[in-house]
Design an enzyme around this catalytic site. Structure first.
Site, PDB file in Angstrom:
ATOM      1  N   PRO A   1       5.430  -9.495   6.350  1.00  0.00           N
ATOM      2  CA  PRO A   1       5.855 -10.614   5.510  1.00  0.00           C
ATOM      3  C   PRO A   1       6.311 -10.143   4.135  1.00  0.00           C
ATOM      4  CG  PRO A   1       3.723 -11.039   6.514  1.00  0.00           C
ATOM      5  CD  PRO A   1       4.032  -9.611   6.738  1.00  0.00           C
ATOM      6  N   GLU A   2       7.538 -10.401   3.817  1.00  0.00           N
ATOM      7  CA  GLU A   2       8.004 -10.219   2.451  1.00  0.00           C
ATOM      8  C   GLU A   2       8.076 -11.605   1.834  1.00  0.00           C
ATOM      9  OE1 GLU A   2      10.529  -7.286   1.155  1.00  0.00           O
ATOM     10  OE2 GLU A   2      10.788  -6.278   3.064  1.00  0.00           O
TER      11      GLU A   2
END
Length: 272
Positions: free
Chosen positions: A2-3
């Site tokens: 997850p960015e």
DNA sequence: AGTGCGGCCTGTCCGC
DNA sequence: TGCGGACAGGCCGCAC
């Protein structure tokens, strides 16, 4: 992985299901995360109404009546909205049950994530206090970057990925942003011109906004709250495209190189 | 003070 | 087919 776009997509996905609801149970099956999850999490949260789900950098902030539950998804974390009766699977470490009806379930195979309770202003939490501006903060601009960069002889890619400079620019989006701005990732940060930093600011915002619009990028094990993958992956122009022709200039062949211990991708022709 | 590196983890992929 | 090992990666904390 997850960015920021994945975290923001998660926030938008789960918020409508739990905002304004009262927590009826917090179930922790695995306490060993980046920091141990409080053993008394249920006692801390039970009975409180969740007022809002916010985000700062890649941290999700669950704003309860008496404090904030800070959640970081680390490398492999995901949140899903399920029925409380849904059987937990491997790596489903935490359930937050609301109104005995809705379960917010945290899954994190690699356990690089974080779940922490904080009773003060969340922005004063040690992990959040020193963070740089959000990409859309007006303070994130060419003047700011150019001035900061003067004391940074290292690669501009490391500079822009530094959470104390600006938050939310992870490995994928750093490569993409620098490509769109025409900046070579190994160029010393102090050797990037003011005009180029203006391009970079715009590129960072554009890339992140587009990715959020697509619901994030799925490369390995991130899933959106509804379980479907994001589609920004198809929009990537350099990341994981080593050997392919550059779609921007049509001349260069995308190269990969380890910078700051992370794989980086760039076009040797249109990035200088 | 900036930078580099180790460590935390497990699923996936590669080569033998 | 099975298995060991490399790799990926956010981010803290420590050493230089």
């Amino acid at each position: 992985m997850p960015e920021l776009p994945e975290v923001e997509t998660t926030r938008r996905g789960v918020a409508p299901h739990v905002t304004g609801a009262r927590l009826s149970a917090a179930i922790v099956r695995e306490h060993r995360m980046r920091q141990p999850i409080p053993t008394d999490l249920d006692a801390l949260l039970r009975g409180q109404i969740l007022r809002e789900v916010k985000r700062r950098a890649k941290y999700l902030l669950f704003d309860f009546e008496r404090g904030t539950l800070i959640v970081h998804l680390g490398m492999s974390g995901s949140l899903r909205v399920l029925a409380p009766t849904a059987p937990p699977q491997r790596h489903d470490h935490v359930d937050l049950v609301f109104d005995d009806a809705v379960c917010l379930r945290l899954r994190d195979p690699r356990r690089f994530g974080l779940v922490s309770w904080w009773t003060g202003d969340p922005l004063t939490h040690p992990l959040l206090a020193a963070l740089g501006p959000e990409p859309w903060d007006p303070r994130f601009n060419a003047d700011y970057l150019s001035a900061l960069a003067q004391s940074r002889p290292g690669a501009v890619k490391n500079f822009v990925m530094d959470g104390h400079v600006v938050v939310g620019v992870g490995n994928i989006y750093a490569s993409e942003s620098l490509h769109r701005a025409g900046i070579h990732p190994t160029r010393p940060a102090r050797r990037v011109s003011h005009a180029r930093y203006a391009l970079l600011v715009a590129a960072v915002r554009e890339v992140l906004e587009t990715a959020i619009g697509f619901g994030g990028t799925t490369l390995r094990d991130f899933t959106r709250d509804d379980g479907k993958p994001g589609y920004f992956r198809n929009e990537l122009r350099v990341y994981a495209r080593a050997g392919q022709r550059c779609v921007t200039c049509g001349k260069g062949e995308i190269r990969q190189k380890v910078i700051g211990q992370r794989m980086s991708y760039f076009c040797p022709v249109c990035q200088r």
